[in-house]
Design a protein around this motif. Structure first.
Motif, PDB file in Angstrom:
ATOM      1  N   ARG A 130      -5.261   8.413  54.544  1.00 43.90           N
ATOM      2  CA  ARG A 130      -5.806   9.614  55.181  1.00 43.90           C
ATOM      3  C   ARG A 130      -5.615  10.858  54.314  1.00 43.90           C
ATOM      4  O   ARG A 130      -5.685  11.979  54.832  1.00 43.90           O
ATOM      5  N   CYS A 131      -5.340  10.709  53.024  1.00 46.83           N
ATOM      6  CA  CYS A 131      -5.177  11.894  52.177  1.00 46.83           C
ATOM      7  C   CYS A 131      -6.451  12.741  52.294  1.00 46.83           C
ATOM      8  O   CYS A 131      -7.550  12.241  52.051  1.00 46.83           O
ATOM      9  N   PRO A 132      -6.328  14.025  52.650  1.00 44.02           N
ATOM     10  CA  PRO A 132      -7.538  14.837  52.841  1.00 44.02           C
ATOM     11  C   PRO A 132      -8.353  14.997  51.561  1.00 44.02           C
ATOM     12  O   PRO A 132      -9.569  15.188  51.622  1.00 44.02           O
ATOM     13  N   TYR A 133      -7.695  14.927  50.415  1.00 42.00           N
ATOM     14  CA  TYR A 133      -8.466  15.028  49.157  1.00 42.00           C
ATOM     15  C   TYR A 133      -9.300  13.756  48.966  1.00 42.00           C
ATOM     16  O   TYR A 133     -10.452  13.808  48.550  1.00 42.00           O
ATOM     17  N   PHE A 134      -8.700  12.615  49.306  1.00 44.64           N
ATOM     18  CA  PHE A 134      -9.431  11.347  49.188  1.00 44.64           C
ATOM     19  C   PHE A 134     -10.623  11.322  50.153  1.00 44.64           C
ATOM     20  O   PHE A 134     -11.711  10.893  49.823  1.00 44.64           O
ATOM     21  N   ARG A 135     -10.396  11.791  51.375  1.00 47.89           N
ATOM     22  CA  ARG A 135     -11.465  11.772  52.387  1.00 47.89           C
ATOM     23  C   ARG A 135     -12.507  12.854  52.093  1.00 47.89           C
ATOM     24  O   ARG A 135     -13.603  12.824  52.620  1.00 47.89           O
ATOM     25  N   HIS A 139     -12.653  14.080  43.306  1.00 46.08           N
ATOM     26  CA  HIS A 139     -12.716  12.852  42.502  1.00 46.08           C
ATOM     27  C   HIS A 139     -11.325  12.609  41.901  1.00 46.08           C
ATOM     28  O   HIS A 139     -11.074  12.812  40.712  1.00 46.08           O
ATOM     29  N   CYS A 140     -10.408  12.142  42.769  1.00 43.47           N
ATOM     30  CA  CYS A 140      -9.015  11.970  42.341  1.00 43.47           C
ATOM     31  C   CYS A 140      -8.814  10.557  41.783  1.00 43.47           C
ATOM     32  O   CYS A 140      -9.743   9.766  41.712  1.00 43.47           O
ATOM     33  N   TYR A 141      -7.547  10.234  41.417  1.00 40.51           N
ATOM     34  CA  TYR A 141      -7.249   8.903  40.866  1.00 40.51           C
ATOM     35  C   TYR A 141      -7.835   7.787  41.723  1.00 40.51           C
ATOM     36  O   TYR A 141      -8.368   6.813  41.225  1.00 40.51           O
ATOM     37  N   ARG A 142      -7.687   7.938  43.048  1.00 41.20           N
ATOM     38  CA  ARG A 142      -8.098   6.857  43.944  1.00 41.20           C
ATOM     39  C   ARG A 142      -9.610   6.675  43.992  1.00 41.20           C
ATOM     40  O   ARG A 142     -10.103   5.673  44.498  1.00 41.20           O
ATOM     41  N   HIS A 143     -10.344   7.642  43.479  1.00 41.57           N
ATOM     42  CA  HIS A 143     -11.798   7.485  43.365  1.00 41.57           C
ATOM     43  C   HIS A 143     -12.196   7.197  41.914  1.00 41.57           C
ATOM     44  O   HIS A 143     -13.360   7.325  41.559  1.00 41.57           O
ATOM     45  N   MET A 146      -9.180  11.350  37.189  1.00 39.20           N
ATOM     46  CA  MET A 146      -8.026  11.443  36.285  1.00 39.20           C
ATOM     47  C   MET A 146      -6.996  12.447  36.766  1.00 39.20           C
ATOM     48  O   MET A 146      -6.252  13.027  35.989  1.00 39.20           O
ATOM     49  N   HIS A 147      -6.964  12.694  38.093  1.00 40.72           N
ATOM     50  CA  HIS A 147      -6.092  13.758  38.588  1.00 40.72           C
ATOM     51  C   HIS A 147      -5.692  13.463  40.028  1.00 40.72           C
ATOM     52  O   HIS A 147      -6.466  12.862  40.768  1.00 40.72           O
ATOM     53  N   CYS A 148      -4.482  13.874  40.400  1.00 45.22           N
ATOM     54  CA  CYS A 148      -4.091  13.856  41.816  1.00 45.22           C
ATOM     55  C   CYS A 148      -4.077  15.305  42.293  1.00 45.22           C
ATOM     56  O   CYS A 148      -3.274  16.105  41.816  1.00 45.22           O
ATOM     57  N   TYR A 149      -4.955  15.619  43.200  1.00 47.49           N
ATOM     58  CA  TYR A 149      -5.054  17.005  43.696  1.00 47.49           C
ATOM     59  C   TYR A 149      -3.910  17.342  44.650  1.00 47.49           C
ATOM     60  O   TYR A 149      -3.600  18.501  44.862  1.00 47.49           O
ATOM     61  N   ALA A 150      -3.308  16.310  45.249  1.00 50.17           N
ATOM     62  CA  ALA A 150      -2.223  16.549  46.202  1.00 50.17           C
ATOM     63  C   ALA A 150      -0.912  16.876  45.488  1.00 50.17           C
ATOM     64  O   ALA A 150      -0.063  17.576  46.041  1.00 50.17           O
ATOM     65  N   HIS A 151      -0.736  16.390  44.272  1.00 53.73           N
ATOM     66  CA  HIS A 151       0.565  16.494  43.604  1.00 53.73           C
ATOM     67  C   HIS A 151       1.072  17.936  43.589  1.00 53.73           C
ATOM     68  O   HIS A 151       2.219  18.213  43.912  1.00 53.73           O
ATOM     69  N   ASP A 164       3.399   7.322  42.664  1.00 52.83           N
ATOM     70  CA  ASP A 164       3.170   6.968  41.273  1.00 52.83           C
ATOM     71  C   ASP A 164       1.756   7.413  40.937  1.00 52.83           C
ATOM     72  O   ASP A 164       0.800   6.693  41.205  1.00 52.83           O
ATOM     73  N   ARG A 165       1.597   8.600  40.447  1.00 52.31           N
ATOM     74  CA  ARG A 165       0.309   9.281  40.227  1.00 52.31           C
ATOM     75  C   ARG A 165      -0.363   9.617  41.548  1.00 52.31           C
ATOM     76  O   ARG A 165      -0.914  10.670  41.717  1.00 52.31           O
ATOM     77  N   CYS A 166      -0.339   8.708  42.508  1.00 46.41           N
ATOM     78  CA  CYS A 166      -0.933   8.947  43.814  1.00 46.41           C
ATOM     79  C   CYS A 166       0.189   8.999  44.855  1.00 46.41           C
ATOM     80  O   CYS A 166       1.170   8.266  44.754  1.00 46.41           O
ATOM     81  N   TYR A 167       0.026   9.852  45.874  1.00 44.30           N
ATOM     82  CA  TYR A 167       1.113  10.078  46.855  1.00 44.30           C
ATOM     83  C   TYR A 167       0.643   9.826  48.288  1.00 44.30           C
ATOM     84  O   TYR A 167       1.137  10.424  49.224  1.00 44.30           O
ATOM     85  N   VAL A 168      -0.318   8.910  48.465  1.00 44.99           N
ATOM     86  CA  VAL A 168      -0.778   8.607  49.824  1.00 44.99           C
ATOM     87  C   VAL A 168       0.360   7.933  50.593  1.00 44.99           C
ATOM     88  O   VAL A 168       1.298   7.379  50.010  1.00 44.99           O
ATOM     89  N   VAL A 169       0.233   7.981  51.930  1.00 45.14           N
ATOM     90  CA  VAL A 169       1.172   7.247  52.774  1.00 45.14           C
ATOM     91  C   VAL A 169       0.390   6.270  53.628  1.00 45.14           C
ATOM     92  O   VAL A 169      -0.787   6.482  53.915  1.00 45.14           O
TER      93      VAL A 169
END
Ligand SMILES: Cc1cc2nc3c(=O)[nH]c(=O)nc-3n(C[C@H](O)[C@H](O)[C@H](O)COP(=O)(O)OP(=O)(O)OC[C@H]3O[C@@H](n4cnc5c(N)ncnc54)[C@H](O)[C@@H]3O)c2cc1C
Ligand code: SF4
Length: 359
Positions: A130-135, A139-143, A146-151, A164-169
């Motif tokens: 449910r990371c709001p940047y992912f939803r 265009h973060c790592y999970r998409h 090359m970047h994690c906007y949440a970090h 580890d680069r990504c901080y989703v729960v």
């Protein structure tokens, strides 16, 4: 073909009637079809074009995925829950409430009655993060970016463990229960059925940033099996009923199978967990034989605070030990700029859960 935001690409809706047919249909065009159970997550993902399936394979017409089988009399007592069992059914089922109170409580604490009525145990375990940047449109790592906007962004709800680069729960309230309860996950794919330990179902960020679970492409989650403990004499000191909280009226739970689930959310009536905890104890008399603790909302997978488990296992619980276990549960936490509050939240949740089991 392009479609406006919030409008899914046209798709075919097909309803197989067996798991084998569903798997065969999926493999007709690998990667082009998507399973749908309650649809609570799939529809959002498809509307936002995070997935663009040409076919939705509806699992709800598969009778083999339904039902709760209880086999308490067997030499290895078990409760097997079909993947399509709704969260409301879990919350209301007398056997789940009696033998797996943590599961009934967790199900009753998911979202709203409407969502519990459509959401299934299978879909809940396999839902996206449910990371709001992912939803959103980032265009973060999970998409594949090359970047994690949440970090260094808005990370109040993100991971404090094993980022580890990504901080989703993990957003699922059921996930920590299946891990703490040491459940087995039954799945079936083109190579036939297989069984996964619940703890291995979830994908650590360090292994694969693009997926939340380890199912192979086209595999169907068919059932979740809990091996409930061998009956032992009930404890003598047993004054308080460990009833279910929430909208379901409490019934006495069987103290031979003690487990508890506690969730903390911003709005208690309707929200994903900021953190939650499930604890299962195996007791002989007053001594704890085994202890499994799993935390949700603090890492990409349900997180087991093993030092806290080690402290509790083999001990007789008292207040000092419970407080020490709470502190131990936070070992290794690496909070981000805005979520340090989760460290003390985890400590309090673990303490509260152990106190509740010790009453
Ligand atoms: C507003 C809102 C609030 C929510 N709050 C909470 C909350 O507080 N706590 C919580 O735990 N959950 C929450 N949820 C999630 C919800 O409870 C459901 O669990 C979720 O919608 C997914 O369940 P589903 O059955 O609808 O699955 P679907 O949306 O149909 O599927 C989810 C995913 O699993 C796959 N899938 C589903 N079933 C199978 C299967 N048997 N085999 C293989 N793949 C499968 C689908 O392809 C998809 O990828 C919330 C959802 C919403 C929309
Ligand atoms: S936490 Fe993960 S999903 Fe969220 S922005 Fe960072 S990489 Fe993307």
């Amino acid at each position: 073909m392009t479609s406006p935001i919030d409008e899914p690409r046209p798709f075919k809706f097909t309803s197989p009637t067996s798991v084998a047919e569903a798997v065969a249909l999926w493999h007709e065009k690998p990667g082009d079809a998507m399973y749908i159970a309650g649809g609570g997550d799939v529809i959002d993902i498809v509307k936002r074009h995070h997935a663009r399936p040409s076919t939705l394979l509806d699992l709800k017409r598969i009778p083999a995925l339904r039902g709760i089988e209880v086999d308490i009399a067997a030499s290895q007592p078990s409760i097997t829950i079909g993947a399509l069992t709704t969260l409301q059914e879990l919350a209301e089922n007398e056997n789940i409430r009696r033998y797996l109170p943590a599961l009934a409580t967790a199900a009753s604490r998911v979202a709203t009655p409407q969502i519990r009525n459509i959401g299934t145990i299978g879909g809940n375990l396999l839902q996206e993060n449910r990371c709001p940047y992912f939803r959103g449109p980032w265009h973060c790592y999970r998409h594949g970016g090359m970047h994690c906007y949440a970090h260094h962004g808005i990370n109040r709800e993100h991971a404090i463990f094993e980022g580890d680069r990504c901080y989703v729960v993990t957003p699922s309230d059921i996930a920590p229960v299946v891990v703490a309860g040491n459940a087995l996950i039954h799945v079936e794919g083109k190579d036939g059925p297989r069984t996964i330990d619940a703890e291995d179902l979830f994908m650590p960020a360090s292994q694969n940033l693009m997926r939340m679970h380890v199912l192979d492409d086209g595999e169907v989650l068919t059932a979740v099996e809990f091996r409930v403990r061998e009956p032992a004499a009930p404890r003598e000191r047993d004054p308080k009923d460990l009833g279910i909280r929430g909208t379901i009226s409490p019934i006495p739970v069987d103290k031979r199978f003690p487990s508890v689930f506690i969730k903390y959310a911003m709005r208690n009536s309707f929200d994903f967990a900021l953190a939650n905890v499930a604890v299962f104890l195996d007791r002989e008399g007053h001594r704890v034989h085994r202890c499994r603790i799993a935390l949700g909302g603090v890492a990409a997978t349900p997180y087991r605070p093993r030092e806290a488990e080690r402290l509790v296992a083999g001990s007789i619980l008292d207040d000092d030990l419970i407080q020490a276990a709470g502190r131990a549960a936070t070992q290794g936490a690496e909070p981000l700029d805005l979520n340090a509050y989760k460290v003390s939240l985890v400590e309090k949740l673990v303490v509260e859960a152990l106190q509740e089991l010790n009453r």
